[in-house]
Design a protein around this motif. Sequence first.
Motif, short mmCIF file in Angstrom:
data_model
loop_
_atom_site.label_atom_id
_atom_site.label_comp_id
_atom_site.label_asym_id
_atom_site.label_seq_id
_atom_site.Cartn_x
_atom_site.Cartn_y
_atom_site.Cartn_z
N GLY A 88 0.95 -1.27 0.02
CA GLY A 88 0.10 0.01 0.14
C GLY A 88 0.91 1.29 0.05
N ASN A 89 0.05 2.32 -0.17
CA ASN A 89 0.70 3.78 -0.14
C ASN A 89 1.01 4.10 1.19
N GLY A 90 2.12 3.29 1.83
CA GLY A 90 2.50 3.73 3.21
C GLY A 90 1.52 2.87 4.10
N SER A 91 2.02 2.68 5.33
CA SER A 91 1.22 2.06 6.14
C SER A 91 -0.23 2.52 6.61
N THR A 92 -0.22 3.81 6.32
CA THR A 92 -1.39 4.55 6.64
C THR A 92 -2.70 4.04 5.80
N GLU A 93 -2.34 3.87 4.32
CA GLU A 93 -3.63 3.46 3.62
C GLU A 93 -3.84 2.00 4.14
N LEU A 94 -2.88 1.16 4.57
CA LEU A 94 -3.18 -0.17 4.92
C LEU A 94 -4.15 -0.05 6.45
N ILE A 95 -3.62 0.75 7.10
CA ILE A 95 -4.62 1.10 8.24
C ILE A 95 -5.94 1.33 7.98
N ALA A 96 -6.14 2.31 7.12
CA ALA A 96 -7.33 2.75 6.93
C ALA A 96 -8.31 1.58 6.14
N GLY A 97 -7.56 0.65 5.41
CA GLY A 97 -8.12 -0.58 4.64
C GLY A 97 -8.75 -1.25 5.54
N ILE A 98 -7.83 -1.76 6.62
CA ILE A 98 -8.49 -2.86 7.52
C ILE A 98 -9.38 -2.27 8.33
N ILE A 99 -9.37 -1.18 8.77
CA ILE A 99 -10.51 -0.63 9.76
C ILE A 99 -11.86 -0.49 8.91
N ARG A 100 -11.57 0.27 7.65
CA ARG A 100 -12.70 0.52 6.79
C ARG A 100 -13.47 -0.80 6.63
N HIS A 101 -12.89 -1.88 6.57
CA HIS A 101 -13.42 -3.13 6.17
C HIS A 101 -14.43 -3.51 7.05
#
Length: 373
Positions: A88-101
Amino acid sequence: MKGEFHGSDLDPEAIAREYHITGEELKKIGSFVSFAANVNPLGIPESFREKMSEKLDCITRYPERDYASLREAVGRYAGVSAEHVLVGNGSTELIAGIIRHFRHPRALMVEPAYSEYHRAVELAEGRTDSFFLREEEDFRFIPERLADAVGEEHDLLILCNPVNPTSSVLDRDGLRLILEKCRRTGTLLFTDETYIEFAGVRTYGAEPLIGEYENLYIIRSMSKFFSAPGLRLGYALTSDQKLREKILSEQDPWSVSSFAEEAGKLLLSDTDFQERSARYLSEERSRVCKALDELSPYGLKYYRPYANFVLCRFPDRVEQGASRLFGRCIRRGMMIRNAASFEGLTEQFFRFCFMRKEDDDRLLEAIREELQP
């Protein structure tokens, strides 16, 4: 002054305005050293600069749609199959992705914590319950206490390991105990291992548990250990293929640039740089902690660090100690982190990362002066 600047906020003019530093003073200061950004002080290796210069033409093409070669490189580095990897585009995108899921998630969060977790939960219209590491326990993990706090109402448990800002670490036995409880409650353990290389990835990294637990989601970043925050590259590991596919389906296409794709493969394969960085940070952490031990008679307390930063506490007699130290350091071209902005901490707490020896010595002198005005 509260010292609210983030570790990346090193704009000399903005700092000068906030602290009423004159132009002449600013010239004498020169550049600022950030003890707040927690980035590897050794910087990117020269070999990387040379090899990337040969790959600049990569920006004339799109990156791979599925990032197959980058995921293979991550898999080799982490010792997992590429099918378990997301980038992902930095860990920030991956943090948002898992929580938004989860959609309106109920999260249990280990505190004090990185503010981006709270923000991501809020944006997903979720709710956060806090589990605080206790000062009276030196902010150490008590796995049984954390496991007891996990309930069936929790969609996910958010854990930074090592913890920012306390530099505490949870070992694999503790992770297993908590994962077993999370398995019974149907909770996903989301662990942010941004600083795991500084603690010892082969000792504390959760990647060996990937095949054993589907309820485990690990994210890591290239920003800190690999000294490349501007690259904006992170990766996640999970064996839950349904979860992985769902996150991928919601991710913007080509969120990782072709430049970051090539750079990531190079950095992950540079074992010499990785070993040199880990060795330097381990030695410097020990050296600085010995110097902090010498300040304990004056009331300074620090909490055993496992990452590349340490959390310290001024004695109560030094009122607003973190703000005072922040101001003293700014005028000497150094920026620390006033930890009062972290939930559960006060103006007595400050955090700094380990930098070059000569810079660390300058900071230690400033701390000493604050304790002995």
